[in-house]
Design a protein around this motif. Sequence first.
Motif, short mmCIF file in Angstrom:
data_model
loop_
_atom_site.label_atom_id
_atom_site.label_comp_id
_atom_site.label_asym_id
_atom_site.label_seq_id
_atom_site.Cartn_x
_atom_site.Cartn_y
_atom_site.Cartn_z
N ASP A 1 68.96 24.90 -82.26
CA ASP A 1 67.57 24.81 -81.81
C ASP A 1 66.84 26.06 -82.29
O ASP A 1 66.77 27.07 -81.58
CB ASP A 1 67.51 24.70 -80.28
CG ASP A 1 66.10 24.42 -79.77
OD1 ASP A 1 65.15 24.65 -80.53
OD2 ASP A 1 65.98 23.99 -78.61
N PRO A 2 66.29 26.03 -83.51
CA PRO A 2 65.67 27.23 -84.08
C PRO A 2 64.47 27.73 -83.27
O PRO A 2 64.22 28.94 -83.23
CB PRO A 2 65.25 26.80 -85.48
CG PRO A 2 65.24 25.31 -85.46
CD PRO A 2 66.27 24.90 -84.47
N VAL A 3 63.74 26.83 -82.61
CA VAL A 3 62.58 27.27 -81.83
C VAL A 3 63.04 28.04 -80.60
O VAL A 3 62.51 29.10 -80.25
CB VAL A 3 61.70 26.06 -81.44
CG1 VAL A 3 60.61 26.49 -80.46
CG2 VAL A 3 61.08 25.45 -82.68
N ARG A 4 64.06 27.51 -79.93
CA ARG A 4 64.61 28.22 -78.77
C ARG A 4 65.20 29.57 -79.20
O ARG A 4 65.01 30.58 -78.52
CB ARG A 4 65.69 27.36 -78.10
CG ARG A 4 66.31 27.98 -76.85
CD ARG A 4 67.33 27.00 -76.26
NE ARG A 4 67.91 27.52 -75.02
CZ ARG A 4 68.94 28.35 -74.96
NH1 ARG A 4 69.51 28.77 -76.09
NH2 ARG A 4 69.41 28.77 -73.79
N ASP A 5 65.88 29.58 -80.33
CA ASP A 5 66.45 30.83 -80.83
C ASP A 5 65.35 31.85 -81.15
O ASP A 5 65.51 33.05 -80.88
CB ASP A 5 67.29 30.57 -82.08
CG ASP A 5 68.55 29.79 -81.78
OD1 ASP A 5 68.91 29.69 -80.59
OD2 ASP A 5 69.17 29.27 -82.73
N TYR A 6 64.25 31.35 -81.70
CA TYR A 6 63.11 32.22 -82.01
C TYR A 6 62.59 32.87 -80.73
O TYR A 6 62.36 34.09 -80.67
CB TYR A 6 62.02 31.39 -82.69
CG TYR A 6 60.76 32.15 -83.05
CD1 TYR A 6 60.58 32.67 -84.33
CD2 TYR A 6 59.74 32.34 -82.12
CE1 TYR A 6 59.42 33.35 -84.67
CE2 TYR A 6 58.58 33.02 -82.45
CZ TYR A 6 58.42 33.52 -83.73
OH TYR A 6 57.27 34.19 -84.06
N ALA B 1 64.72 31.96 -68.48
CA ALA B 1 64.87 30.56 -68.08
C ALA B 1 63.51 29.88 -67.99
O ALA B 1 63.33 28.73 -68.44
CB ALA B 1 65.62 30.47 -66.76
N GLU B 2 62.53 30.57 -67.41
CA GLU B 2 61.19 29.98 -67.30
C GLU B 2 60.56 29.80 -68.67
O GLU B 2 59.89 28.79 -68.93
CB GLU B 2 60.31 30.87 -66.43
CG GLU B 2 60.67 30.84 -64.95
CD GLU B 2 59.76 31.73 -64.12
OE1 GLU B 2 58.86 32.38 -64.71
OE2 GLU B 2 59.94 31.76 -62.89
N ILE C 1 58.78 25.91 -73.17
CA ILE C 1 58.66 25.45 -74.56
C ILE C 1 59.34 24.10 -74.77
O ILE C 1 59.56 23.70 -75.92
CB ILE C 1 59.24 26.49 -75.53
CG1 ILE C 1 60.76 26.63 -75.35
CG2 ILE C 1 58.54 27.81 -75.42
CD1 ILE C 1 61.46 27.31 -76.52
N ALA C 2 59.66 23.41 -73.72
CA ALA C 2 60.28 22.08 -73.87
C ALA C 2 59.39 21.20 -74.75
O ALA C 2 58.19 21.07 -74.52
CB ALA C 2 60.48 21.44 -72.50
N GLY C 3 59.98 20.62 -75.77
CA GLY C 3 59.25 19.73 -76.68
C GLY C 3 58.54 20.45 -77.81
O GLY C 3 57.99 19.80 -78.71
N VAL C 4 58.55 21.77 -77.82
CA VAL C 4 57.90 22.54 -78.89
C VAL C 4 58.75 22.45 -80.16
O VAL C 4 59.97 22.57 -80.12
CB VAL C 4 57.72 24.01 -78.46
CG1 VAL C 4 57.28 24.87 -79.64
CG2 VAL C 4 56.69 24.11 -77.33
N ALA D 1 55.16 28.84 -83.46
CA ALA D 1 53.86 29.16 -82.87
C ALA D 1 53.72 28.60 -81.46
O ALA D 1 52.97 29.15 -80.64
CB ALA D 1 52.74 28.64 -83.76
N GLY D 2 54.45 27.55 -81.17
CA GLY D 2 54.38 26.96 -79.84
C GLY D 2 55.04 27.81 -78.77
O GLY D 2 54.90 27.53 -77.57
N THR D 3 55.75 28.86 -79.19
CA THR D 3 56.39 29.77 -78.21
C THR D 3 55.53 30.97 -77.86
O THR D 3 55.87 31.74 -76.96
CB THR D 3 57.74 30.29 -78.76
OG1 THR D 3 57.49 31.21 -79.85
CG2 THR D 3 58.62 29.16 -79.25
#
Length: 310
Positions: A17-22, A47-48, A53-56, A60-62
């Motif tokens: 999950d590259p976005v979560r990793d970012y 955690a929050e 960012i669920a679904g991002v 940029a969405g982070t």
Amino acid sequence: MVLVGGLATAATAPRPDPVRDYLLNALGLLRANSIDQKSVDWPRAEAEAVREIAGVTEPAGTYSAIRNVIAELGNPHTYLRGPNAARPPAPSTIEVPSSRTFGDLAELTVPGFLANPAAAGRYVSAGVAALAAADANRPCGWIVDLRANDGGDMHPMLTVVAPLLGDGVVGSFAAPDGPTPWTLRSGRLTVGTASTTESNPLQLARPRPPVAVLTSSRTASSGEATLIAFRGLARAATFGQPTAGLATGNVPFPLSDGAMLVITMVHDVDRTGRVYGNTPIPPDHPLPATATTDEVIAAASAWLHTQPGC
């Protein structure tokens, strides 16, 4: 059986999950480097942020989640810049120092300097030339105008004003692992053990002159660091309005999409050991916010003419 087991393990392994990793990389940088790191409950905040960012699908969405954590740190000098804002301006567009003389005094205007290594030489060269041009008139006192200096990189600024400060330790950064001094030697600045490429070897016609430093609410960050280098100097005084209150040191961390995370890591300290931070620095001689430039210059000039040798 070994093959089947291996396939089963591969089938249940979490997908990258590259976005979560970012997001977690950015929060990890804040957690490891911010001077305010203890003000955040990191397991809860992370955690929050992950839930936010669920679904991002793009980095940029982070940004909003990252900025929410920055807000928890409570430091107005720590911030996230998107890729467009993080790009440095063209060197030719960056304002450079200038000077003028009037009577037996000289004024040096030191603007902010956005951190751009390609422009540092131009900024310092212009500053040295401005200082030399004014010094040709052998002024007995100097005004250093920092009112519009909104910060950036302090190294070129301190190099430009080096002849007015003189050699020695002019300030430092206070960090958890100990102080990092700002030292001038023959017009070259060394911060800790790292010396600047540029230097200002100019020898003033009248060494160790009195200096009046002008400040305003726009004087911020490295502009405040330049001011702090004059604090505690017996032949210097400040005039105008309190500064912005961002007298701390930042380090930029580039992120993978071109954004920049700028993290406050140290406090500024003057030569007397006084530590600064997010509180505006009041001038020695406060002037009304409605004071005109002529009135500010007049107040500074009157003080300079009370000083020895002027």
